[in-house]
Scaffold this motif. Sequence first.
Motif, PDB file in Angstrom:
ATOM      1  N   SER A 246      -9.166   0.765   7.417  1.00  0.00           N
ATOM      2  CA  SER A 246      -8.610  -0.368   6.981  1.00  0.00           C
ATOM      3  C   SER A 246      -9.625  -1.074   6.236  1.00  0.00           C
ATOM      4  O   SER A 246      -9.227  -1.562   4.977  1.00  0.00           O
ATOM      5  N   ASN A 255      -4.559  -3.963  -0.115  1.00  0.00           N
ATOM      6  CA  ASN A 255      -4.299  -3.407   1.093  1.00  0.00           C
ATOM      7  C   ASN A 255      -5.480  -3.150   1.976  1.00  0.00           C
ATOM      8  O   ASN A 255      -5.178  -2.465   3.320  1.00  0.00           O
ATOM      9  N   THR A 256      -6.633  -3.614   1.741  1.00  0.00           N
ATOM     10  CA  THR A 256      -8.023  -3.233   2.337  1.00  0.00           C
ATOM     11  C   THR A 256      -7.916  -4.561   3.376  1.00  0.00           C
ATOM     12  O   THR A 256      -7.452  -5.669   3.240  1.00  0.00           O
ATOM     13  N   ARG A 368      -4.337   0.422   4.981  1.00  0.00           N
ATOM     14  CA  ARG A 368      -4.485   1.318   3.719  1.00  0.00           C
ATOM     15  C   ARG A 368      -3.213   2.041   3.352  1.00  0.00           C
ATOM     16  O   ARG A 368      -2.928   2.587   2.311  1.00  0.00           O
TER      17      ARG A 368
END
Lengths: 413, 413
Positions: A246, A255-256, A368
């Motif tokens: 992630s 989305n990290t 992710r």
Amino acid sequence: MSVLEQAAAARIAAIDLAGATRAEKDKALLLMADRLVERSDDIVAANAVDIANGRENGIGEAMIDRLTLTTERVAAMADGLRQLAALPDPIGDVVRGSTLANGLELRQVRVPFGVVGMIYEGRPNVTADAAGICLKSGNAALLRGSGSAFSSNAAIVSVLRKAVTDAGLPADTIQLLDATTRDSVKELMRARGLVDVLIPRGGASLIKTVVEQSTVPVIETGVGNCHVYVDSAADLEKALAVTVNSKTQRLSTCNTAESLLVHTEIAERFLPLVLEEFASHGVTVHGDARVAGYSDDVVAATEDDWGTEYLAADISVAVVDSLDDALDHIRRYGTGHTEAIVSESVTATRRFVAGVDAAAVMVNASTRFTDGGEFGFGAEIGISTQKLHARGPMGLPELTSTKYVVTGNGHTR
Amino acid sequence: MSVLEQAAAARIAAIDLAGATRAEKDKALLLMADRLVERSDDIVAANAVDIANGRENGIGEAMIDRLTLTTERVAAMADGLRQLAALPDPIGDVVRGSTLANGLELRQVRVPFGVVGMIYEGRPNVTADAAGICLKSGNAALLRGSGSAFSSNAAIVSVLRKAVTDAGLPADTIQLLDATTRDSVKELMRARGLVDVLIPRGGASLIKTVVEQSTVPVIETGVGNCHVYVDSAADLEKALAVTVNSKTQRLSTCNTAESLLVHTEIAERFLPLVLEEFASHGVTVHGDARVAGYSDDVVAATEDDWGTEYLAADISVAVVDSLDDALDHIRRYGTGHTEAIVSESVTATRRFVAGVDAAAVMVNASTRFTDGGEFGFGAEIGISTQKLHARGPMGLPELTSTKYVVTGNGHTR
């Protein structure tokens, strides 16, 4: 032409485009792809102007790389358009339908918005992407890219407009707005009635400006202060894999993961492992006092850290006393993008899923995965972090509205 | 309490409410209904204060009638809440679901917005309606009614809050905002982050103000300049029935027809019939020069007439030379609410349906059918005339958002 004149031209083009069949739209997309490849040299030459300007203005090498177009990158843009042609057309889908008690036939049918405004930064490939997605969903596109890519974008749009016309659709289906002045953004934000929806893609400050100032309805995208919560009932191996992936699989995406919350009961076993992994990936840990006890490399987290979307090799890490504390922390600092829990407990994951107010909740999976491609949507316009209209990754159907069609035989009330 | 404090309290209540089961919510709705009936006398007494104030302020008898509550009207409010209890709960519905190629389980699940702000005018029964609809859809409600109904609304909300608490849900699920000052509207419009969506219901100027000034996302409702187009291929009997019903069945609603367009080829047969019907219903016709030829009672239409939502016994009438001219006229003057065509021609109706950009298109049916009750939705919050999120009559699902829940087994990218 002023932005309002361009928007008015887009409205007229949108009427024709709304009536275009899938076959007509796909023909245009394939021609757009072919022409981009054919005119690749011209596009790369136009791009060289932007790069020279960028170097002169002293923008960093990372930015230069994002700005750069090569023959291969132009070919990739063309492939994106060909993939769009292969996707089903959302327009005309019957979303809901029934025959009412009085015999009236009710159908709710997908229709285009009409005119979509896109405001974006950075890479010129977004120009072809956005133009293609809007065309496939039956919308005229008003594209306001960044000033730094204006020469590249102008070359791309010129090629695309010619292709669209040759395919028998109106050229004003795709229009580039002046990116040399902030006025074009302002005008676009006030074009209510001419522009149906505005989608800003870019940094937090751009999005904030558009959300606060636009009278045109906005779909808010992107800012992600995503958390991974490692529950007391987590499987250590899965927790490690999900957390590291992630954070490190790609640093600069929305989305990290930017923050890690660890249940106190598993902290002693999990933190040494994850801190070592972060160190080996060059990730700086901004931790609270309890986290600092596990490594000398931990930087003391400030209040700001909890709310920061680093988009870099940094992560904030806190130990929490309970799942409820994790939920409270996420409510306070989260941006409603993606939140993940790692746990083997059905009760805990159920409570986490219900308690988190976000576009996506991951259970034992990397943050992710919140991505249109990963979700199987085929194309992605962005990731909505608002609750109205679209939430999460947006595919072609999210670029449409609906219309009720009611058919009777002289029915009256 | 300030509006922002009330909104913050609503956010906390909304967390509990989002986790409430259908059984818990329905129990609250039924208790709200019972208590309204039990406390009917108190509510009617509070209403008498508003009526006395209204008379003192010289508001008209029509307004007084809309403001007045009787035992019967309170009982009708209670019945509305009982009907809501009987409707299915939209929360938790799986809108879309699949298993991805990598084994991740993807579900898109309906969730409440959180906090819904309603700004409305007129009748105090909207207070119970709105509170019930928000509760059933899992949303905390911030209700900003009109100053003229403040005493009635305060009495109703006090009863409802007590019932909600007794049913085990948080009282702040339902809150009334101060209606004695415009400041409460202003604060509500700036409460982005605390309030998830704002729904203005009322006159055009209220809606315009909210749409232009709110930073909270808005669902625009209501203004309807609805047209009936009588095509050259219309059946005269159906055309007459649909036109007269669309105009006269109820004058003051947003789905009432305000304009009639008649194809030139049928004008000579249709206009005498419809003008006579309008005369017998006391409807004043504002016609163009060609319409004026058919009756001395026709008032010459001004440019303003074409864009006017009369909400009264008036209609604008024009003769058009073609279906395309009718479409052009509707594009210019329509408000995107409801447009009707009367025609036996499949080709003509198909072109009309495709060419009209509105929430609802009626084919051989009265414009009055654009209504949540008529569509079978069971409850209606309003009729959206915007394209984002909801378009047309809004039922309970339109008061919700969605959340993606993705379940894996330690999945990484």
